[in-house]
Design a protein around this motif. Structure first.
Motif, PDB file in Angstrom:
ATOM      1  N   SER A 418      97.555  47.380  76.002  1.00  0.00           N
ATOM      2  CA  SER A 418      97.283  46.489  74.865  1.00  0.00           C
ATOM      3  C   SER A 418      98.383  45.431  74.819  1.00  0.00           C
ATOM      4  N   SER A 477      95.147  55.112  73.107  1.00  0.00           N
ATOM      5  CA  SER A 477      94.156  55.287  72.052  1.00  0.00           C
ATOM      6  C   SER A 477      94.033  54.045  71.186  1.00  0.00           C
ATOM      7  N   GLN A 478      92.937  53.977  70.446  1.00  0.00           N
ATOM      8  CA  GLN A 478      92.681  52.843  69.571  1.00  0.00           C
ATOM      9  C   GLN A 478      93.727  52.732  68.464  1.00  0.00           C
ATOM     10  N   ASP A 479      94.350  53.865  68.096  1.00  0.00           N
ATOM     11  CA  ASP A 479      95.375  53.843  67.054  1.00  0.00           C
ATOM     12  C   ASP A 479      96.783  53.677  67.615  1.00  0.00           C
ATOM     13  N   GLY A 480      96.882  53.369  68.921  1.00  0.00           N
ATOM     14  CA  GLY A 480      98.185  53.134  69.536  1.00  0.00           C
ATOM     15  C   GLY A 480      98.823  54.364  70.144  1.00  0.00           C
ATOM     16  N   ALA A 481      98.259  55.525  69.908  1.00  0.00           N
ATOM     17  CA  ALA A 481      98.802  56.752  70.502  1.00  0.00           C
ATOM     18  C   ALA A 481      98.512  56.779  71.995  1.00  0.00           C
ATOM     19  N   ARG A 492      99.939  64.480  73.461  1.00  0.00           N
ATOM     20  CA  ARG A 492      99.726  63.197  72.767  1.00  0.00           C
ATOM     21  C   ARG A 492     101.075  62.685  72.274  1.00  0.00           C
ATOM     22  N   GLN A 494     102.978  59.810  69.906  1.00  0.00           N
ATOM     23  CA  GLN A 494     102.820  58.796  68.847  1.00  0.00           C
ATOM     24  C   GLN A 494     104.087  58.760  68.014  1.00  0.00           C
ATOM     25  N   ARG A 495     104.573  57.554  67.783  1.00  0.00           N
ATOM     26  CA  ARG A 495     105.783  57.324  66.988  1.00  0.00           C
ATOM     27  C   ARG A 495     106.946  58.182  67.489  1.00  0.00           C
ATOM     28  N   GLU A 568      88.319  57.825  75.924  1.00  0.00           N
ATOM     29  CA  GLU A 568      88.178  57.974  74.478  1.00  0.00           C
ATOM     30  C   GLU A 568      86.889  57.303  74.027  1.00  0.00           C
ATOM     31  N   ASN A 572      87.118  58.135  68.330  1.00  0.00           N
ATOM     32  CA  ASN A 572      88.489  58.557  68.637  1.00  0.00           C
ATOM     33  C   ASN A 572      88.555  59.971  69.204  1.00  0.00           C
ATOM     34  N   THR A 588      89.982  65.482  66.128  1.00  0.00           N
ATOM     35  CA  THR A 588      90.834  65.882  65.001  1.00  0.00           C
ATOM     36  C   THR A 588      90.042  66.758  64.035  1.00  0.00           C
TER      37      THR A 588
END
Length: 939
Positions: A418, A477-481, A492, A494-495, A568, A572, A588
């Protein structure tokens, strides 16, 4: 410098995106398995003197043996065998399994050690797709310390390729199998249970006793040819009946001992098995099932893209303008979807492992060679190398087992990142985001500035670390993960936080369970382990030097955790393709990522990680293979999987039913399928070892009729039960009572199809063969009629002496044969054919066809030249030179080239005689006498 060959490089492993975790050798206690499913009942302690224990132990071995076939997994068979060696015995048989299995997959009479038996099954799993496997215990002997069990084994299989000796078909083989057993040493697994009480030491096969074959692609709601053969001649078959679930069809016995007929198949995706009833005198019967898979009329059609036929393609990507880019082992191809044709855009002379298009619309090719691995970006006419695996700044290295030195580990995967740049992964050294400052000047100078940031490697973190540097599957992932499918599980990020997502807490390795040294050794082993799985060889046989994988780690690999691809969907949810364990879906649930669905070649299961249970889900169809090379998602959520045995289309319906449609060699695909792409136009593209294919609903259709012409009256009548075959394809049809045939769903062809009409098994036959050529290059219906004649009776000859023979029903005919030997038939037939119904010589040759005939049986294998005299339909000038030809497919068209002999016309012009230059070729079904048109013109 030595370069590490990553496990995912497809010249070794033949694939596209992955992962791995360890399987209890036979761990028949796979997720949710309970005694009575794959595991049977496990006795608590061996007691060979207890008959009940022995019987129970034998049943357990039989159940586990059957489960190995059902899963298509050699690692489920290996623990049942007591072998003197661990490595596969390469000298046991040739690659085709000669001596153990026929070329068509059915077993032959053989006595095998346990190791030879394992190697034979390896060949079978490589070469065929197992559709069904059942066993029935006929007898057992428990009186000795080495008990035996006699099984009747029935398995149905499908070809994954076609050869000259074994045209593509779906078959069922019935044989007897005797297993000699011995008490197993007490083998403890991690769970502390004994895997099995007995091991197989020797195997005796008798068979195939019966063999069922359905040649070519079979179409639902249409007639299909079926053949049943008794191979051993021990049952003395009197009749064969086939029940379709709607009707009983009595097959006809032919002179070659094969029972043949045509059955009307039901119009459904998962039809009931055909019941085959074989009877002999006094009413004794054997009944078994033939499992098959038909093609439905609304299924897609696989069209091969022109100019890709010779390529072995590994990767596909779509550009913003809809152009499809494809990479093979030498070049990058550009495909215009509208033209259905490809052209070489960039000749790299490097193997293109993967393709990606970044946010700037630039094409990145991940390439591999011993001297030039990395990433190449086309810039106009320039081919610019950005990433260089041998540059000191390249971040991915691995410890070389022999020297202990760190060497480059080439990346084999890339996806767009991205924002800008690409993510580079698929080595054994980690994952990095790659940015470059590519310009024409630094491209020419070979000094393109490269930035690797961030870099993910397990040695770079302490407690919050990547599970393994081997990451064949990666998703942003679409959420940035970021999702990492590693050699030790799915995790996974993330942050700044890694969260492992275990599929099964009992079987999967927990983070930190292996030391850093063990992880380094594991990453060296992964390539060899994955190659063994792709080759259907037991993991137990994997070695690095003298070091055994099992000896080092103390356990096998959980193939359900070996992730090799991931994608994905719009919800998600992550779909993960494994090497040997099918497809897993992760989503999830109450804030926690959980494994919720598993799709395998055996069944579909709904997973409940909290309860540690799995529940079968109603499904139509099964996954074509558990080895998943690549995954793609349609906009509506349908999933496509590329595998070693074909491509699977997975649809989840509103009521929860999972519908799986497979596209395999019976659809004309060359296997394996290494990559799959769903374009913006919602078209499906496949990269295979035999070209690039597009799956669409567009198709050609060939309809027509086969008619019989009475030679004396000239009247036509329909031929029922003739086979209409498109040569060198799996496509075929059978004529109905009106003589009509229909071949729907045909791929559009850029070269003519050769049509072969065989009427050996026709009602009221046999009739002669006929050939024709037809072009099907538009999605339209084409109609064609073929004319055949009834075959003349055969005459008796002496193949040992040869001689001159005449055919009483054809005045003026004669054949002169040399001594052909005992293999030559003692009866031959000759039938004249209507010249105007046959393909004509190429107009450029100046030849015309003046008389033609069919020799029977077909094929006739001559060892000597022949002289043949045929009557001319009309008198010819006596000075005419006759040229002999065999009707063959030459450069995509039917012709009588090259000349096979020549001769004169008789003085009265009524007959023509030719002598062949040498023995005629084996495949010479129709002999054509040709003459130059100029010699026949009035003078």
């Amino acid at each position: 410098m030595v370069q590490h060959v990553a496990p995912w490089q497809r010249h070794d492993v033949q694939v596209k995106a992955s992962r791995f975790v360890l399987s209890l050798i036979l761990v028949v206690a796979l997720m949710g398995c309970t005694p009575g499913s794959d595991t049977g009942t496990r006795p608590s302690a061996p007691d060979p003197n207890d008959p009940q224990f022995v019987s129970q132990g034998i049943q357990e071995v039989v159940d586990l043996y059957q489960a190995a076939f059902r899963h298509g997994d050699i690692d489920r068979l290996q623990p049942l065998l007591r072998t003197a060696d661990t490595a596969p015995a390469a000298t046991v048989m040739r690659q085709d399994g000669h001596g153990v299995f026929q070329p068509n997959g059915c077993p032959v009479l053989s006595a095998l050690t346990a190791g030879q038996f394992r190697d034979a099954i390896t060949v079978l799993l490589q070469r065929f797709r197992i559709l069904s496997h059942t066993t029935e215990i006929l007898d057992m002997d428990t009186s000795s310390s080495e008990p035996t069990v006699l099984l009747q084994e029935v398995f149905s299989l499908e070809d994954t390729m076609s050869t000259n000796s074994t045209p593509l078909a779906q078959r069922t083989c019935v044989s007897n199998l005797t297993l000699r057993l011995t008490v197993a040493p007490e083998r403890q697994e991690l769970s502390g249970v004994i895997v099995t009480a007995f091991l197989i030491t020797e195997v005796m096969r008798e068979g195939p006793i019966f063999q069922v074959e359905m040649p070519g692609r079979v179409q639902a709601d249409a007639l299909a040819r079926i053949e049943v053969r008794e191979v051993t001649d021990t049952f003395l078959t009197q009749q064969v009946m086939v029940n379709t679930g709607v009707q009983d069809v009595l097959l006809q016995a032919r002179e070659d001992g094969v029972f043949r007929g045509a059955v009307l198949l039901p119009g459904q995706l998962s039809p009931p098995p055909l019941q085959v009833v074989i009877g002999r005198a006094h009413g004794e019967e054997i009944v078994f099932q033939h499992i098959y898979q038909p093609r439905l009329l609304d299924d897609l059609v696989a069209h091969r893209i022109r100019n890709t036929e010779e390529g072995r393609f590994l990767s596909l990507i779509e550009a913003r303008d809809g152009i499809i880019w494809a990479g093979d082992r030498q070049a990058i191809y550009e495909i215009d979807p509208g033209a259905m044709a490809a052209m070489i855009a960039h000749q790299l002379n490097l193997r293109i492992e993967d393709l990606a298009i970044d946010a700037q619309a630039r094409l990145h090719a991940v390439v591999f060679s011993p001297q030039r691995s990395g990433v190449i970006v086309p810039l106009g006419e320039l081919l610019c190398q950005t990433v260089n695996a041998f540059d000191p700044s390249y971040p991915f290295t691995i410890r070389e087992p022999d020297s202990g030195q760190r060497v480059p580990s080439a990346s084999t995967r890339a996806i767009a990142a991205s924002g800008s740049g690409i993510w580079l992964f698929g080595s054994d050294g980690g994952v990095a985001r790659v940015s470059d400052a590519l310009q024409v000047e630094n491209c020419i100078n070979g000094a393109v500035p490269i930035d690797y940031d961030p870099i993910f490697r397990r040695q770079d973190q302490s407690t919050n670390q990547l599970l393994s540097n081997t990451v064949p599957a990666f998703v942003e992932s679409q959420d940035g993960a970021l999702w990492f499918g590693t050699a030790l599980g799915l995790t996974r990020w993330q942050r700044g936080q890694f969260t492992p997502v275990p599929f099964d807490p009992v079987l999967s390795l927990a983070p930190g369970q292996l030391s850093q040294e063990q992880l380094s050794t594991l990453e060296n082993f992964i390539g060899r382990v994955s190659a063994a799985i792709f080759a259907s060889q037991p993991i137990e046989t994997v070695m690095i030097g003298d070091l055994s994988f099992l000896d080092f780690f103390g356990r096998g690999l959980v193939k359900e955790d070996f992730i090799f691809s991931a994608v994905e969907d719009r919800h998600n949810r992550l779909w993960a393709g494994t090497v040997g364990g099918g497809i897993r879906r992760i989503e999830t649930i109450e804030g926690t990522f959980r494994d919720t669905l598993q799709i395998t070649r055996e069944a579909v299961f709904s997973m409940d990680a909290a309860m540690q249970t799995r529940t079968p889900v109603h499904s139509l169809g099964q996954l074509v293979s558990n080895i998943i090379f690549a995954l793609a998602i349609e906009p509506d959520g349908d999933v496509w999987a590329a595998t070693d045995k074909g491509a699977s289309h997975i649809q989840e319906q509103a009521d929860g039913t999972v519908v799986i449609t497979n596209y395999t060699a019976r659809d004309g695909l060359v296997l394996p399928v290494r990559d799959v792409l769903v374009s913006e136009a919602e078209r499906v593209w496949l990269a295979t070892d035999g070209g690039v294919y597009q799956l669409t609903s567009e198709a050609a259709q060939l309809q027509g009729a086969v008619m019989h012409v009475d030679q004396q009256s000239g009247l036509e009548s329909p031929v029922e039960g003739a086979d209409v075959i498109l040569q060198n394809t799996p496509f075929r049809a059978i004529t109905d009572a009106r003589g009509v045939f229909s071949l729907p769903q045909l791929p559009l062809g850029t070269t003519p199809y050769t049509i072969h009409v065989r009427s050996d098994d026709a009602i009221d036959g046999p009739f002669t063969q006929m050939f024709g050529a037809i072009e099907l290059n538009t999605p339209a219906q084409v109609t064609r009629q073929f004319t055949v004649v009834r075959r003349e009776p055969r005459i008796v000859i002496d193949p040992m002496q040869g001689g001159t023979y005449t055919f009483p029903t054809i005045p003026g005919s004669e054949i002169v044969l040399g001594p052909e030997g005992p293999a030559f038939p003692s009866e031959i037939g000759l039938t004249l054919l209507p010249v105007d119904s046959l393909p004509q010589p190429d107009a450029a040759s100046g030849l015309i066809l003046v008389v033609a005939a069919e020799l029977q049986p077909d094929p006739l294998v001559f060892t000597q030249p022949i002289t043949l005299t045929l009557p001319n339909p009309t008198p010819l000038p006596p000075d005419t030179v006759i040229i002999l030809g065999c009707l063959e497919t030459v450069n995509g068209r039917l012709d009588y080239e090259p000349p096979r002999g020549f001769g004169p016309v008789s003085q009265d012009g009524l007959t023509s005689t030719v002598t062949s230059f040498e023995a005629l070729p084996e495949h010479c079904p129709i002999l054509g006498f040709q003459a130059f048109a100029s010699s026949l013109s009035p003078r």
